[in-house]
Write a protein that holds these residues in place. Structure first.
Motif, mmCIF file in Angstrom:
data_model
loop_
_atom_site.group_PDB
_atom_site.id
_atom_site.type_symbol
_atom_site.label_atom_id
_atom_site.label_comp_id
_atom_site.label_asym_id
_atom_site.label_seq_id
_atom_site.Cartn_x
_atom_site.Cartn_y
_atom_site.Cartn_z
ATOM 1 N N LEU A 30 0.793 -1.138 -0.105
ATOM 2 C CA LEU A 30 -0.154 -0.191 0.029
ATOM 3 C C LEU A 30 0.890 1.133 0.041
ATOM 4 N N THR A 31 0.868 2.090 -1.117
ATOM 5 C CA THR A 31 1.750 3.196 -1.327
ATOM 6 C C THR A 31 0.661 4.331 -1.778
ATOM 7 N N LEU A 32 0.963 5.443 -1.501
ATOM 8 C CA LEU A 32 -0.062 6.520 -2.022
ATOM 9 C C LEU A 32 0.106 6.601 -3.715
ATOM 10 N N ALA A 33 1.053 6.123 -4.005
ATOM 11 C CA ALA A 33 1.172 5.743 -5.698
ATOM 12 C C ALA A 33 0.163 4.752 -5.894
ATOM 13 N N VAL A 34 0.199 3.735 -5.425
ATOM 14 C CA VAL A 34 -0.908 2.806 -5.753
ATOM 15 C C VAL A 34 -2.380 3.128 -5.681
ATOM 16 N N VAL A 35 -2.717 3.830 -4.621
ATOM 17 C CA VAL A 35 -3.791 4.323 -4.409
ATOM 18 C C VAL A 35 -4.415 5.392 -5.312
ATOM 19 N N ALA A 36 -3.238 6.386 -5.658
ATOM 20 C CA ALA A 36 -3.768 7.320 -6.771
ATOM 21 C C ALA A 36 -3.946 6.631 -7.868
ATOM 22 N N ARG A 37 -3.153 5.831 -8.299
ATOM 23 C CA ARG A 37 -3.476 5.226 -9.761
ATOM 24 C C ARG A 37 -4.803 4.518 -9.587
ATOM 25 N N GLU A 38 -5.204 3.876 -8.710
ATOM 26 C CA GLU A 38 -6.453 3.337 -8.319
ATOM 27 C C GLU A 38 -7.638 4.405 -8.664
ATOM 28 N N VAL A 39 -7.591 5.591 -8.266
ATOM 29 C CA VAL A 39 -8.718 6.500 -8.302
ATOM 30 C C VAL A 39 -8.521 7.475 -9.362
ATOM 31 N N GLY A 40 -7.198 7.266 -10.338
ATOM 32 C CA GLY A 40 -6.949 8.122 -11.370
ATOM 33 C C GLY A 40 -6.316 9.493 -11.110
ATOM 34 N N LEU A 41 -5.560 9.536 -10.301
ATOM 35 C CA LEU A 41 -4.842 11.098 -9.710
ATOM 36 C C LEU A 41 -3.501 10.554 -9.683
ATOM 37 N N VAL A 42 -2.762 11.701 -9.501
ATOM 38 C CA VAL A 42 -1.122 11.523 -9.324
ATOM 39 C C VAL A 42 -0.834 11.722 -7.869
ATOM 40 N N PRO A 43 0.350 11.063 -7.691
ATOM 41 C CA PRO A 43 0.512 10.640 -6.002
ATOM 42 C C PRO A 43 0.574 11.910 -5.381
ATOM 43 N N GLY A 44 0.978 12.930 -6.095
ATOM 44 C CA GLY A 44 1.193 14.431 -5.482
ATOM 45 C C GLY A 44 -0.038 14.962 -5.034
ATOM 46 N N THR A 45 -1.095 14.627 -5.578
ATOM 47 C CA THR A 45 -2.431 15.008 -5.063
ATOM 48 C C THR A 45 -2.771 14.391 -3.676
ATOM 49 N N LEU A 46 -2.317 13.050 -3.604
ATOM 50 C CA LEU A 46 -2.481 12.589 -2.194
ATOM 51 C C LEU A 46 -1.714 13.074 -1.373
ATOM 52 N N VAL A 47 -0.563 13.253 -1.583
ATOM 53 C CA VAL A 47 0.484 13.883 -0.603
ATOM 54 C C VAL A 47 -0.085 15.071 -0.285
ATOM 55 N N GLN A 48 -0.771 16.075 -1.231
ATOM 56 C CA GLN A 48 -1.262 17.318 -0.929
ATOM 57 C C GLN A 48 -2.429 17.138 0.358
ATOM 58 N N ARG A 49 -2.967 16.160 0.050
ATOM 59 C CA ARG A 49 -4.502 16.033 0.929
ATOM 60 C C ARG A 49 -4.001 15.237 2.144
ATOM 61 N N PHE A 50 -3.302 14.126 2.085
ATOM 62 C CA PHE A 50 -3.153 13.519 3.239
ATOM 63 C C PHE A 50 -1.727 13.462 4.036
ATOM 64 N N GLY A 51 -0.662 13.833 3.238
ATOM 65 C CA GLY A 51 0.632 14.393 3.767
ATOM 66 C C GLY A 51 1.483 12.839 3.505
ATOM 67 N N SER A 52 1.153 12.087 4.010
ATOM 68 C CA SER A 52 2.087 10.695 3.748
ATOM 69 C C SER A 52 1.075 9.441 3.773
ATOM 70 N N LYS A 53 1.653 8.208 4.020
ATOM 71 C CA LYS A 53 0.958 7.057 3.930
ATOM 72 C C LYS A 53 0.342 6.969 5.237
ATOM 73 N N ARG A 54 1.027 7.341 6.191
ATOM 74 C CA ARG A 54 0.369 7.144 7.679
ATOM 75 C C ARG A 54 -0.759 8.074 7.730
ATOM 76 N N GLY A 55 -0.658 9.409 7.097
ATOM 77 C CA GLY A 55 -2.125 10.432 7.254
ATOM 78 C C GLY A 55 -3.130 9.913 6.562
ATOM 79 N N LEU A 56 -2.784 9.091 5.297
ATOM 80 C CA LEU A 56 -3.834 8.332 4.446
ATOM 81 C C LEU A 56 -4.448 7.258 5.591
ATOM 82 N N LEU A 57 -3.703 6.507 6.113
ATOM 83 C CA LEU A 57 -4.291 5.525 7.239
ATOM 84 C C LEU A 57 -4.875 6.231 8.349
ATOM 85 N N LEU A 58 -4.485 7.109 8.828
ATOM 86 C CA LEU A 58 -5.310 7.735 10.075
ATOM 87 C C LEU A 58 -6.593 8.349 9.573
#
Length: 204
Positions: free
Chosen positions: A28-56
């Motif tokens: 589980l990485t931000l890149a894999v999740v981003a690909r799942e929803v059709g976004l670039v990883p940087g978008t998830l970094v901006q929203r959640f900060g990190s993998k840990r932030g996503l899990l929280l």
């Protein structure tokens, strides 16, 4: 304020839960999740900060989802026990294969070792417990369960039995998880059902 628009956080978080079941903690990485929803990883970094932030964020969302699911299934079923069965099955829907069950179990082990994740996992657990107890209390009040049933104790039993049912199903791999959950839930509730002649069993 600089936040990419388009896909809501809740969509991303639910996609992350699906990815969890496929790849486990290591995959589980931000890149894999981003690909799942059709976004670039940087978008998830901006929203959640990190993998840990996503899990929280996913844990926080899961507690809300648990509350919403309890209300939704109750509205769509005629009986409280029917709603309880549906809620039990729905709560485990993302773990419908032994592999996905194993991956989600691995994430639970992470939760138990991380104070912030543990706090959220415990909150989800307690939310499920409250929903179960509320449905059991309603069932006792309407005659689906024997009068005098200790619904708080039975709620604890239901949680323990259904958690164990998932693990034994993943090991034995007989039938589907839904079938096993319904079977074990029925077994846990059976001693508390009223007699067919309409009279509750008396304690000896």
């Amino acid at each position: 304020m600089g936040r990419p628009r388009g896909i809501e956080d809740v969509v991303i978080l639910r996609a992350a839960a699906q990815v969890m079941g496929r790849v486990g903690p290591a995959g589980l990485t931000l890149a894999v999740v981003a690909r799942e929803v059709g976004l670039v990883p940087g978008t998830l970094v901006q929203r959640f900060g990190s993998k840990r932030g996503l899990l929280l964020a996913l844990a926080d969302r899961s507690e809300k989802d648990a509350t919403e699911a309890a209300g939704r299934v109750r509205q769509s079923h005629d009986s409280a026990l029917g709603a309880l069965a549906a809620l039990t099955v729905e709560s485990a829907a993302v773990m419908a294969t032994p592999e996905s069950f194993a991956h989600h179990l691995a994430f639970l082990c992470m939760d138990l070792a991380d104070p912030e994740l543990y706090e959220r996992a415990l909150a989800i657990h307690r939310t499920h417990r409250r929903a179960i107890e509320e449905l059991l209390t309603e069932a006792a009040g309407t005659g689906e369960l024997r009068s005098g049933t200790d619904t708080a104790a039975l709620a604890r039993t239901v949680q323990v039995v259904t958690a164990g049912a998932g693990l034994t199903w993943a090991l034995e791999r007989e039938g589907t998880l839904e079938e096993r959950l319904r079977q074990e839930l029925d077994a846990a509730l059976s001693p508390h059902l009223p007699r067919r002649d309409g009279h509750d069993l008396e304690e000896s």
